[in-house]
Design an enzyme around this catalytic site. Structure first.
Site, PDB file in Angstrom:
ATOM      1  N   HIS A  40       8.409   8.339  -2.226  1.00 40.67           N
ATOM      2  CA  HIS A  40       7.817   7.371  -1.927  1.00 40.67           C
ATOM      3  C   HIS A  40       6.491   7.437  -2.468  1.00 40.67           C
ATOM      4  CE1 HIS A  40      10.579   6.138   1.793  1.00 40.67           C
ATOM      5  NE2 HIS A  40      11.014   6.580   0.537  1.00 40.67           N
TER       6      HIS A  40
ATOM      7  N   TYR B  22       1.133  -4.558   8.478  1.00 40.04           N
ATOM      8  CA  TYR B  22       2.560  -5.017   8.114  1.00 40.04           C
ATOM      9  C   TYR B  22       3.530  -4.222   8.885  1.00 40.04           C
ATOM     10  CZ  TYR B  22       0.597  -8.343   4.919  1.00 40.04           C
ATOM     11  OH  TYR B  22      -0.081  -9.321   4.357  1.00 40.04           O
TER      12      TYR B  22
END
Length: 464
Positions: free
Chosen positions: A234, A340
């Site tokens: 990631h 988010y």
């Protein structure tokens, strides 16, 4: 009384006998017996008729059930065929609004030409058109930068001067773009996973492409998404220039628990959209520039692993696509300062099947921004590009996203920031589509983890 003669008596007896015979049936059966037999035959016939009627009724009911089942099946098929997604959901979460997932299926009307213009590459992770029909292409694992000519399919030797990278797992040489003034400055920007003290980081560097296009000169690292972490997953790593000549960089939250929780922390560059100048400094208009407890380069936060970014050609909005866990991949419009939600909320679940944070999916109720769209099951989205061209008119302003698993390119139709249609392209190729771009002449270019570069054009409109 007078006497009766013997002959007369004999005659009378014979007459009685004849009359008695006339009163009897021919078969010796009484009328009562005939009635019973007739009744029995009638009853039998009635029972057979009733049985036949029952069988007919059952057949009719089965037929009606079959018709109802067929109608339900047809309705189900019709409902399913309305969506581009044909696989069942992984989760039980309900969308926040109707258009948030499983958009109706659309189909390109134009006839398309699909060709492989180059193959045999490694993992071409990032691409940019720096000259007409000529691409700079990164090789993730080998950390090479190549030039691919779309007209003849030729591939250059590796360009010298690329940085050292950590190429374990998802690391390596990642994205590439060129400065807005590339024709004069010849400056190339790249992202990569870099080893530093304490682990690895997503880094941004720049150098000048030599005039003979064989080397990057004076390459330097301008930004590191700290803190470092001893992991190899990631990294995020997409970069794009805005109209002011500044860079947006996307990062991942490094995957593991608990490091992924730092996507919520404003003192870490993990799981963020970052806004920096070409020299790697924070842009002065950034939302947290006055916050002493926040890193100045942060633009938005609460992201998982962003691998696609582009500006909408009409609205100018910055859109990103990010990997969810199992399901829950998100398409978001990025506004400065917004949170988010990852890893507090998600429309996905852990790969183990466990819920994330007790299964909270409602973003807005928790104070977070709802995704404009999410996928369940996953589309494993990677690089993306808006079709900012009119070469294929029905594609204008549509969004194209590379899908890694399942293997296809996703075409997303958007109206007023709402996803109104979805199409899956090149589903039969069996390739993991890593990056997408649109050339100046309107060709859709896609790179794959299998080392191929595809060009998609309207039939008859491709290069000769």
């Amino acid at each position: 009384m007078g006497k009766i003669s013997w002959s007369r008596l004999t005659f009378l007896l014979m007459l009685v006998f004849v009359l008695a015979l006339a009163a009897c049936g021919d078969d010796g059966t009484s009328d009562e017996e005939n009635i019973e037999e007739a009744t029995a035959e009638s009853d039998t016939a009635t029972e057979e008729t009733e049985e036949s009627t029952e069988e007919s009724k059952e057949t009719t009911e089965e037929g009606e059930e079959s018709e109802e089942s067929t109608e339900e099946s047809d309705e189900s098929t019709d409902a399913e065929s309305e969506s581009a997604e044909t696989e069942p959901k992984v989760t039980d979460f309900e969308p926040a609004f109707e258009e948030q997932t499983r958009a109706p299926e659309v189909e390109t009307e134009a006839e398309l030409d699909v060709e492989v213009v180059a193959e045999g590459l490694g993992v071409p992770w990032g691409m940019v058109e720096f000259d007409t029909n000529r691409l700079l292409v990164t090789q993730r694992d080998s950390a090479e930068l190549l030039i691919v000519n779309l007209e003849d399919g030729s591939v250059s030797d590796p360009i010298e001067g690329t940085p050292e990278v950590n190429s374990e797992d998802q690391g390596g040489l990642l994205d590439v773009t060129v400065a807005p003034d590339f024709d004069e400055s010849r400056t190339v920007f790249m992202t990569f996973s870099q080893d530093i003290e304490g682990g690895t980081v997503t880094a941004v560097g720049k150098g000048m492409l030599s005039k003979d296009e064989t080397a990057l000169e004076d390459f330097e690292v301008i930004f590191q998404a700290t803190p470092a972490y001893e992991g190899t997953l990631h990294y995020g790593g997409r970069i794009i220039f805005d109209d002011d000549g500044n860079l947006f960089l996307t990062t991942g939250e490094r995957s593991d628990d608990p490091i992924r929780e730092r996507a919520q922390d404003l003192d870490a560059y993990l799981g963020k959209v970052i806004h920096i100048t070409p020299d790697g400094e924070p842009v002065e208009s950034n939302p947290f520039i006055e916050d002493e407890d926040a890193l100045d380069g942060i633009y938005s936060y609460g992201h998982r692993n962003i691998q696609g970014v582009d500006f909408h050609p009409e609205t100018g909005d910055l859109w990103i696509v990010e990997f969810g866990p199992q399901a829950g991949d998100e398409l978001n419009i990025i506004e400065p300062g917004n949170n988010y939600g990852w890893p507090i909320v998600s429309y996905g679940i852990e790969y183990s099947g466990e819920l994330i944070n007790d299964g909270i999916s409602e973003h807005e109720a928790q104070g977070f921004v709802e995704p404009r769209y999410y996928w369940d099951p996953t589309s494993a989205p990677s690089g993306m590009s808006f079709y900012d061209n009119d070469a294929i008119s029905e594609w204008e302003n549509n969004l194209f996203i590379g899908g890694l698993a399942p293997n296809y390119i996703v075409r997303v139709v958007i109206e007023d920031d709402t996803i109104v249609g979805e199409e899956r392209l090149l589903t039969e190729e069996g390739e993991r589509f890593r990056d997408i771009l649109v050339t100046e002449d309107g060709a859709l270019i896609a790179s794959t983890d299998g080392g191929k570069i595809y060009r998609i054009t309207e039939a008859g409109e491709g290069s000769e």
